[in-house]
Design a protein around this motif. Structure first.
Motif, PDB file in Angstrom:
ATOM      1  N   GLY A  28       0.814  -1.213   0.000  1.00  0.00           N
ATOM      2  CA  GLY A  28       0.000   0.000   0.000  1.00  0.00           C
ATOM      3  C   GLY A  28       0.843   1.255   0.000  1.00  0.00           C
ATOM      4  N   GLU A  29       0.561   2.167   0.930  1.00  0.00           N
ATOM      5  CA  GLU A  29       1.247   3.459   0.983  1.00  0.00           C
ATOM      6  C   GLU A  29       2.704   3.360   1.436  1.00  0.00           C
ATOM      7  OE1 GLU A  29      -0.883   6.425   3.097  1.00  0.00           O
ATOM      8  OE2 GLU A  29      -2.519   6.453   1.658  1.00  0.00           O
ATOM      9  N   ARG A  30       3.143   2.182   1.828  1.00  0.00           N
ATOM     10  CA  ARG A  30       4.554   2.021   2.211  1.00  0.00           C
ATOM     11  C   ARG A  30       5.445   1.863   0.978  1.00  0.00           C
ATOM     12  NH1 ARG A  30       1.388  -0.812   5.276  1.00  0.00           N
ATOM     13  NH2 ARG A  30       2.017  -2.854   4.536  1.00  0.00           N
ATOM     14  N   LEU A  31       4.843   1.890  -0.208  1.00  0.00           N
ATOM     15  CA  LEU A  31       5.567   1.849  -1.476  1.00  0.00           C
ATOM     16  C   LEU A  31       5.325   3.165  -2.199  1.00  0.00           C
ATOM     17  CD1 LEU A  31       7.096   0.248  -3.739  1.00  0.00           C
ATOM     18  CD2 LEU A  31       4.829  -0.336  -4.607  1.00  0.00           C
ATOM     19  N   THR A  32       6.384   3.802  -2.671  1.00  0.00           N
ATOM     20  CA  THR A  32       6.236   5.034  -3.435  1.00  0.00           C
ATOM     21  C   THR A  32       7.208   5.046  -4.607  1.00  0.00           C
ATOM     22  OG1 THR A  32       6.124   7.449  -3.370  1.00  0.00           O
ATOM     23  CG2 THR A  32       7.832   6.406  -2.038  1.00  0.00           C
ATOM     24  N   THR A  33       6.830   5.755  -5.656  1.00  0.00           N
ATOM     25  CA  THR A  33       7.713   5.983  -6.802  1.00  0.00           C
ATOM     26  C   THR A  33       7.971   7.472  -6.980  1.00  0.00           C
ATOM     27  OG1 THR A  33       5.832   5.984  -8.314  1.00  0.00           O
ATOM     28  CG2 THR A  33       6.995   3.884  -8.023  1.00  0.00           C
ATOM     29  N   ASP A  34       7.665   8.270  -5.985  1.00  0.00           N
ATOM     30  CA  ASP A  34       7.871   9.713  -6.035  1.00  0.00           C
ATOM     31  C   ASP A  34       9.374  10.009  -6.093  1.00  0.00           C
ATOM     32  OD1 ASP A  34       8.207  12.428  -5.521  1.00  0.00           O
ATOM     33  OD2 ASP A  34       6.609  12.489  -4.031  1.00  0.00           O
ATOM     34  N   PRO A  35       9.874  10.548  -7.220  1.00  0.00           N
ATOM     35  CA  PRO A  35      11.312  10.799  -7.356  1.00  0.00           C
ATOM     36  C   PRO A  35      11.876  11.717  -6.273  1.00  0.00           C
ATOM     37  CG  PRO A  35      10.196  11.093  -9.467  1.00  0.00           C
ATOM     38  CD  PRO A  35       9.135  10.919  -8.427  1.00  0.00           C
ATOM     39  N   ALA A  36      11.108  12.668  -5.810  1.00  0.00           N
ATOM     40  CA  ALA A  36      11.590  13.576  -4.766  1.00  0.00           C
ATOM     41  C   ALA A  36      11.816  12.831  -3.451  1.00  0.00           C
ATOM     42  CB  ALA A  36      10.614  14.727  -4.569  1.00  0.00           C
ATOM     43  N   LEU A  37      10.912  11.951  -3.088  1.00  0.00           N
ATOM     44  CA  LEU A  37      11.081  11.172  -1.863  1.00  0.00           C
ATOM     45  C   LEU A  37      12.238  10.189  -1.997  1.00  0.00           C
ATOM     46  CD1 LEU A  37       7.380  10.388  -0.907  1.00  0.00           C
ATOM     47  CD2 LEU A  37       8.923  12.019   0.169  1.00  0.00           C
ATOM     48  N   ILE A  38      12.348   9.575  -3.157  1.00  0.00           N
ATOM     49  CA  ILE A  38      13.421   8.610  -3.385  1.00  0.00           C
ATOM     50  C   ILE A  38      14.782   9.296  -3.351  1.00  0.00           C
ATOM     51  CG2 ILE A  38      14.412   7.025  -5.076  1.00  0.00           C
ATOM     52  CD1 ILE A  38      11.496   6.396  -5.928  1.00  0.00           C
ATOM     53  N   ALA A  39      14.882  10.471  -3.952  1.00  0.00           N
ATOM     54  CA  ALA A  39      16.160  11.197  -4.001  1.00  0.00           C
ATOM     55  C   ALA A  39      16.693  11.504  -2.613  1.00  0.00           C
ATOM     56  CB  ALA A  39      15.996  12.487  -4.799  1.00  0.00           C
ATOM     57  N   ASN A  40      15.804  11.705  -1.652  1.00  0.00           N
ATOM     58  CA  ASN A  40      16.232  12.014  -0.285  1.00  0.00           C
ATOM     59  C   ASN A  40      16.960  10.862   0.390  1.00  0.00           C
ATOM     60  OD1 ASN A  40      15.234  14.645  -0.209  1.00  0.00           O
ATOM     61  ND2 ASN A  40      13.206  13.955   0.406  1.00  0.00           N
ATOM     62  N   VAL A  41      16.727   9.645  -0.060  1.00  0.00           N
ATOM     63  CA  VAL A  41      17.325   8.482   0.604  1.00  0.00           C
ATOM     64  C   VAL A  41      18.142   7.597  -0.337  1.00  0.00           C
ATOM     65  CG1 VAL A  41      15.547   8.400   2.389  1.00  0.00           C
ATOM     66  CG2 VAL A  41      15.224   7.115   0.280  1.00  0.00           C
ATOM     67  N   ALA A  42      18.312   8.018  -1.580  1.00  0.00           N
ATOM     68  CA  ALA A  42      18.954   7.161  -2.577  1.00  0.00           C
ATOM     69  C   ALA A  42      20.473   7.107  -2.464  1.00  0.00           C
ATOM     70  CB  ALA A  42      18.558   7.613  -3.983  1.00  0.00           C
ATOM     71  N   ARG A  43      21.071   7.950  -1.676  1.00  0.00           N
ATOM     72  CA  ARG A  43      22.537   7.972  -1.549  1.00  0.00           C
ATOM     73  C   ARG A  43      22.952   7.900  -0.098  1.00  0.00           C
ATOM     74  NH1 ARG A  43      25.078  11.416  -6.307  1.00  0.00           N
ATOM     75  NH2 ARG A  43      23.591  10.780  -7.872  1.00  0.00           N
ATOM     76  N   ASP A  44      24.175   7.434   0.093  1.00  0.00           N
ATOM     77  CA  ASP A  44      24.729   7.426   1.435  1.00  0.00           C
ATOM     78  C   ASP A  44      25.961   8.322   1.461  1.00  0.00           C
ATOM     79  OD1 ASP A  44      26.788   6.002   0.253  1.00  0.00           O
ATOM     80  OD2 ASP A  44      26.080   4.075   0.992  1.00  0.00           O
ATOM     81  N   SER A  45      26.754   8.242   2.500  1.00  0.00           N
ATOM     82  CA  SER A  45      27.887   9.155   2.640  1.00  0.00           C
ATOM     83  C   SER A  45      29.144   8.675   1.907  1.00  0.00           C
ATOM     84  CB  SER A  45      28.202   9.378   4.113  1.00  0.00           C
ATOM     85  OG  SER A  45      28.540   8.154   4.721  1.00  0.00           O
TER      86      SER A  45
END
Length: 71
Positions: free
Chosen positions: A25-42
């Motif tokens: 359900g809502e625990r899955l998203t394809t929103d690029p803005a939300l994904i970009a916030n967590v797509a990289r690490d340090s």
């Protein structure tokens, strides 16, 4: 939930994500803005492309559903 976020969440019902969306359900998203916030690490690693979706698991059952879908 914002209208833009809702539109991205509804797109997850396409053929690639239909089963996963049904399980999460809502625990899955394809929103690029939300994904970009967590797509990289340090690290300095620069991945090619970007993730197609983001699963915000709340428990091990969500993780199991995502892994079963990915397999």
């Amino acid at each position: 939930m914002t209208e833009a976020n809702q539109q991205h969440r509804t797109r997850t019902t396409g053929p690639d994500f239909a089963a996963l969306h049904a399980a999460l359900g809502e625990r899955l998203t394809t929103d690029p803005a939300l994904i970009a916030n967590v797509a990289r690490d340090s690290s300095r690693y620069e991945p090619e492309g970007s993730p197609a979706a983001l699963v915000t698991a709340r428990d091990t059952a969500d993780v199991q559903a995502a892994l079963a879908w990915a397999n």
